[in-house]
Scaffold this motif. Sequence first.
Motif, short mmCIF file in Angstrom:
data_model
loop_
_atom_site.label_atom_id
_atom_site.label_comp_id
_atom_site.label_asym_id
_atom_site.label_seq_id
_atom_site.Cartn_x
_atom_site.Cartn_y
_atom_site.Cartn_z
N CYS A 1 -4.62 2.99 6.41
CA CYS A 1 -6.32 2.37 5.90
C CYS A 1 -6.34 1.91 4.60
N SER B 1 -6.40 -0.86 -3.32
CA SER B 1 -7.66 -0.88 -3.93
C SER B 1 -8.39 -1.38 -4.64
N GLN C 1 -11.94 5.96 1.39
CA GLN C 1 -11.84 4.87 2.08
C GLN C 1 -12.67 4.14 3.63
N GLY D 1 -6.15 1.91 1.48
CA GLY D 1 -6.16 3.02 0.58
C GLY D 1 -4.99 3.30 -0.29
N THR E 1 0.78 -0.98 0.14
CA THR E 1 -0.11 -0.20 -0.17
C THR E 1 0.42 1.13 -0.14
N CYS F 1 -8.43 8.70 2.14
CA CYS F 1 -8.39 7.98 3.12
C CYS F 1 -9.72 8.26 3.96
N MET G 1 -7.41 -2.41 6.38
CA MET G 1 -8.27 -1.12 7.42
C MET G 1 -8.53 -1.46 8.97
N ASP H 1 -16.42 4.10 3.08
CA ASP H 1 -17.15 3.07 3.18
C ASP H 1 -17.45 1.74 3.63
N SER H 2 -15.52 1.65 4.45
CA SER H 2 -15.10 0.77 5.56
C SER H 2 -16.61 0.84 6.84
N ALA I 1 -7.57 -4.77 0.53
CA ALA I 1 -7.50 -2.89 1.42
C ALA I 1 -8.21 -2.95 2.77
N ARG I 2 -9.47 -3.63 2.90
CA ARG I 2 -10.34 -3.56 3.91
C ARG I 2 -9.59 -4.43 5.08
#
Lengths: 457, 412
Positions: free
Chosen positions: B340, B347, B383, B342, B85, B380, B358, B386-387, B354-355
Amino acid sequence: MDLEADIVVIGGGMAGLVAGIRATEEGMKTVLLRKGQSATAYSSGAIDVIGYLPGGTVPLASPVEGLQGIASMFPLHPYGLLGFTGAESDTVSKTIIEKVRTAVSWLKATLLGSNIPFFGDIDSNLDAVTVLGTVKPTCMIQETMWPGSLMLDEDSVAFFAGVKGFPVFNPRMAAQVFLEHQISNKLPPRKAGHHVLDLAPFGNNYNISSIELARYLDNEDNLSALAKTLKKQADRIGATHIALPPVLGFNRARENQLALQDLTGAHVFELLSFPPSVPGLRLQRGLETAFVKGGGTLLVGHHAKMDSPKSKIVKKVTAVGPRRNLKISTKAVILATGKFIGGGIIGTENGIRESVFDLMTVSESFHIATNVTPQKLTNTLALSHMGHPLFGSGLSVDPQFRPITKEEIHAAENLYAAGSVLAGYNYPAEKSGLGVAIVTGYMASRNAVDYVKGVSA
Amino acid sequence: MSEEEAYRTVLATLKEEAIYPYNEDEIQVVKSVESCINCGLCIQHCPVVAAVGLDRFSGPRSIAVELSRSPPEYWTTADVVYLCTGCGTCREVCPKDVDIPEIVNLIRARIFKHRPDLVPMQLHAADAILVEHGLAFVPWEDPEEKVESRNMRLERLGLRHVPDQVVKGADVLFYPGCQAEERAQEVKESAKIILDHFKVKFTLLEEMNCCGLPATLLGDDETALELALKLKKKVKDLGVKMVVTTCAGCTSNLARIAERDGWGIPVYHMLEYLVEEIGMVKLTSTFKQSTEEKPLRVTLHDPCHLIKHTSRITMDYAGQILSLIPDVEVTESFAHDSCCGGGGLVSYHAADVARAVMKENLAAIEETGASRVVTPCPLCTAQLEDSLFRQGSSVEVDDMTVFIAQRLPRKG
């Protein structure tokens, strides 16, 4: 970008953080620069003060005994420098011991405040057990690493528990080495067992790192799973003491130790391990927390650069970050950049160099080492009680811990040095690394604070 | 064959042999690998390794070690190198200053040239957009729809509209970055509100173009350079004294290319601009008149591109600014400086990774008890939003520029 400070500390290992925390306690506006992780974060997490006299082969029963020896035989050792107070010579060793005691007890209290309780004091050296099954003298260990009555109680039974897929620790070998050592010294325990637990943290039972295990055991459910298998195996041989690799968690290590003791009915402790170790990282984090809590500014990822190293007073330090240079004006500077890992001292084919101010370096025997190649300061034997003189090279300082020049005067009146950037002690051989860092950090900070208060008044 | 001829013959066959000589910047990076002491600390601190394990992502050291082979077999890392990342944690913990994030970029650039088949196809798609539009996202087809979307955002957040302006010879060029230009328009609007509030002579670009960071991250060095030089020309033509942006990634990348390409002017993140150029005295008196009165408990998220690619001091500034705003209480999260997920375009092609990265942040945010996360980066923000939404959390997320703009005293 500009910052203002009373004291700038360059280096964020034990010496730098001790100096920084002490300075904030004295009300100084303190900025501390730390580049990568320090050698303290790599360490076993035990605090050595002095385990052997320079050149000695017999472990010292107590740091006090070692300090007395240093006071009379090694006046230029960093501990020896503590005795230059102008007082009568018969009080020198008392002065040194008192200063070391003050600094070490202060540190113990500070770390307790960061929830990292330590065991031990300078009146005796402890026998700490390592992941290799060897025993080493050390002054203080984290409570979680204290083996309790294992080596005192005639009826104790040791149990070494490893984790499948965790390559750092081989419990079978550790149990064997440890038992052989104890028996040859006619010491308990007389019985030791071993077992490899299949924990499979996060689904894997191979290639597991210590940090992964520590993270795994910070979770209560995972800990009770461990307790269950551990108890079953330990009961099998009637273990009274359970030795685990140092992975009992980052945030809950002490709680985890107590919980495991409750669940297994045996004394549970962590062994000392090689770098990078979890207790070392705990120690580092505990110190950083104390510094930030005390109001210090911690600039991680920045190294120091000097514009004019030759001036008699250091007024500005440039902190170089990934994309920003911060100019910090300051009244005093404490150099605690470490040795070869920290990068404070650099050995090249041209000689031994100090990395920030290009100060004069000396060898362990205080000969100028600026043009001496590192190879010349090694022994033919790789591993011996003499160690390698190379590790004793570094900066020569005055009794106030200010680095000195060829002319034997301080390089700058407000520049102090502490920790392994100093010459005159061989920490791997003496087992004195963190102890010297604590005490010199403490004293350099005191001198720097006095200086700043003096110029401000 | 003369020596000169031999040299030219070899030079001509380099591409065929998949050898791409390092340029000067790259040599510095490659040399840093030589000081690796193989301690493995980077692996232990890598947030991707922590999230998905060594099986999926073999960690920073393995990438650096691949490179130290002779000749470097870049493509052997293709299955892992795109999962980085780019947060920069490895470089920050390294005691030996090994520049692993740049090594990742360097490897990706060579894979892109020599083995484009190994580049995830989503990254090729992203590259095509960059090449075609000079932006990280496909621009709005209908400009009116873009305005509509902007107005909706302004209304929802209770922000006024400050018209776009292009002024030659202005003091400050405000550079929103692709995310704030095309998607999170409220961030761009908020920045204009802040600059207008402090009566700053600012300008926008006549035509926005990407700073080139996504192109660098996916390995398309040529496009990255082209975009950077295009931007330099625009900046020079405007004759501004400095560039201010609200995006963390743009901050670090603009600072990098401005130095490399000799822009001769500084690049600031909005936080740096406020603290260093506007000054704490003015900020203090401004926020004393703030009309926003709802007490709020917030927690900060530190964007990697600010703390690990620019300077940690930036988040000290964030804390200083928040401390001036009345009724805002900041609770620190234990993972405030953790990636994060992202970054690094991960992602785009491995959303699961990515998740997973996070996850740690989410747990830490929930633990603070804060009702809002504030972060000075629109990526950020997206990201995190969304999460948190997927998790069914009630915690809201604000880009810090928006958060500040909302709390400026209203005019008139």
